[in-house]
Design a protein around this motif. Structure first.
Motif, short mmCIF file in Angstrom:
data_model
loop_
_atom_site.label_atom_id
_atom_site.label_comp_id
_atom_site.label_asym_id
_atom_site.label_seq_id
_atom_site.Cartn_x
_atom_site.Cartn_y
_atom_site.Cartn_z
N ALA A 306 -24.39 -9.46 0.59
CA ALA A 306 -24.41 -10.29 -0.60
C ALA A 306 -24.36 -9.68 -2.26
CB ALA A 306 -25.53 -11.34 -0.72
N ARG A 307 -24.80 -8.40 -2.40
CA ARG A 307 -24.74 -7.62 -3.35
C ARG A 307 -25.60 -8.58 -4.55
NH1 ARG A 307 -19.64 -6.44 -1.40
NH2 ARG A 307 -19.23 -4.47 -0.72
N LEU A 308 -26.92 -8.87 -4.31
CA LEU A 308 -27.67 -9.89 -5.21
C LEU A 308 -28.92 -9.29 -5.11
CD1 LEU A 308 -26.55 -13.38 -4.23
CD2 LEU A 308 -25.71 -12.13 -6.41
N GLY A 332 -29.02 -22.32 -0.08
CA GLY A 332 -29.98 -21.93 -1.29
C GLY A 332 -29.42 -20.36 -1.61
N PRO A 333 -29.23 -19.41 -0.76
CA PRO A 333 -28.68 -17.90 -1.51
C PRO A 333 -27.37 -18.21 -2.16
CG PRO A 333 -29.46 -17.71 0.75
CD PRO A 333 -29.56 -19.21 0.69
N VAL A 334 -26.46 -18.99 -1.61
CA VAL A 334 -25.12 -19.27 -2.16
C VAL A 334 -25.56 -19.93 -3.76
CG1 VAL A 334 -22.85 -20.69 -2.16
CG2 VAL A 334 -23.97 -19.66 -0.30
N TYR A 340 -26.81 -17.18 -10.60
CA TYR A 340 -27.10 -15.81 -11.18
C TYR A 340 -26.11 -15.03 -11.85
CZ TYR A 340 -29.07 -11.16 -11.35
OH TYR A 340 -29.45 -9.62 -11.76
N MET A 341 -24.98 -14.94 -11.04
CA MET A 341 -24.01 -14.17 -11.35
C MET A 341 -23.42 -14.87 -12.68
SD MET A 341 -20.36 -14.02 -11.54
CE MET A 341 -19.86 -15.12 -10.42
N LEU A 342 -23.20 -16.04 -12.90
CA LEU A 342 -22.61 -16.78 -14.08
C LEU A 342 -23.70 -16.62 -15.19
CD1 LEU A 342 -21.44 -20.11 -12.42
CD2 LEU A 342 -19.98 -18.31 -13.35
#
Length: 363
Positions: A306-308, A332-334, A340-342
């Protein structure tokens, strides 16, 4: 200067928005029975898409053959464990009946000496154990009757929902086959939808959602499968009955984040009860190893896919499981990952420079 907004224009716009909201709500209401299967099919297809492309290349580039292979594999994933579990129960039905009848004359032995030496809980545990050991089989049966009744009701309820679960699974396989066949078009449409919402940032959000699903599939499902396989090997070597059935149970426990440790600890306790102290100790050591490897492997696999940040992924898995059930492990992770990315892109976005305004009276 634009034309002023009239009350008629405002009413027309408001009615248009309300009409669109009503259509969306009605569509969700109509599709509500299919949403769980659609979510599961989407998660399966996104996670298995690279493998499907490899199958397609092996099948001379024919998408129809690759979709057929993937559909058969999905059916086997359900049919084979279910058939093996039923066959195991049928083959050992006589043993299960004899074991259930022997519970009526069950009597507990006195607690070992090391139980009382356990810090904090030892004296209380030894006292309760001694109290039950001094009771006869009739007293134990009377005490366990309410729990047995609750357990029996739960088992009957689960058996009653088996048909509904089978129907949901077959529907999931059907939707997954359609998505496998038209996955390229679906990805293109999702990317265009993301661009319409937020430009290039929206397209990145769609790609990140796919990475998060794939990372969770690697970190949750693959780790659960590996732990269940290792635990099943330990059960078979130690001589615990029904190792195949317990392996399937450990896999399900691993997927729902309960872990394989409770099943293995019950097997260890059973071996101690039977007097196989050597095998019980060996299985206990194996349980500690199998039950702790996921703490290292799972975060690495999820974060790699996921690179999160690890905290975002773990919070998404646990929070999604609590909020949405089993499918929430992926949802949930999606949701957290895209949010988080936005948020990160918005925080680090350079503000547009406003051109200097001319000062009145200065040429």
């Amino acid at each position: 200067m634009g034309e002023p907004t009239t009350p008629q224009d405002l009413a027309r716009s408001s009615l248009s928005v309300l009409f669109m909201v009503g259509l969306i709500a009605a569509s969700f209401w109509i599709l509500r029975p299919f949403i769980p299967a659609l979510l599961w099919a989407t998660m399966i297809v996104v996670a298995a898409w690279p493998f499907m492309l490899q199958v397609e290349a092996f099948m001379w580039g024919r998408r129809a053959l690759a979709v057929t292979v993937m559909t058969v594999v999905l059916l086997l994933i359900f049919v084979v464990p279910f058939s093996l579990a039923v066959a195991t129960l049928v083959a050992h039905l006589d043993e299960i009946v004899l074991w259930a009848q022997s519970l009526k004359s069950l009597s507990l032995p006195s607690p070992p000496g090391w139980v009382e030496s356990i810090p904090l809980l030892g004296p209380k545990t030894a006292s309760v154990w001694s109290e039950f050991a001094s009771s006869g089989p009739e007293e134990l049966a009377r005490y366990a009757a309410p729990y047995a009744r609750v357990t029996g009701t739960w088992v009957l309820g689960q058996l009653g929902s088996l048909g509904a679960m089978t129907g949901q699974f077959l529907l999931t396989v059907l939707i997954a086959a359609v998505l496998f066949a038209r996955g390229d078009l679906a990805v293109t449409d999702l990317c265009r939808f993301g661009q319409r919402l937020a430009g290039a940032r929206g397209e990145r959000a769609v790609n990140l959602a796919g990475q998060a699903i794939r990372g969770v599939a690697l970190g949750i499902v693959l780790v659960a499968l590996g732990q269940a396989a290792l635990g099943g090997i330990g059960l078979a070597v130690a001589g615990v009955p029904f190792p195949l059935l317990l392996t399937v149970l450990m896999f399900l426990c691993g997927v729902v984040q309960v872990g394989v440790v409770p099943v293995l600890l019950l097997a260890v306790a059973w071996l101690y009860w039977q007097g196989s102290h050597g095998w019980a100790t060996a299985l206990l050591i194996w349980t500690i190893f199998v039950g702790t490897i996921d703490n290292v492997i799972r975060p690495l696999l999820i974060q790699k896919g996921a690179r999160l940040p690890l905290l975002v992924v773990v919070a998404g898995v646990i929070g999604g499981l609590i909020s949405f059930g089993l499918v929430g492990i992926f949802v949930g992770p999606v949701v957290l990952g895209v949010s988080y990315m936005l948020l990160e892109a918005w925080l680090w976005e350079e503000p547009e420079e406003t051109p200097p305004q001319p000062v009145e009276g200065v040429s």
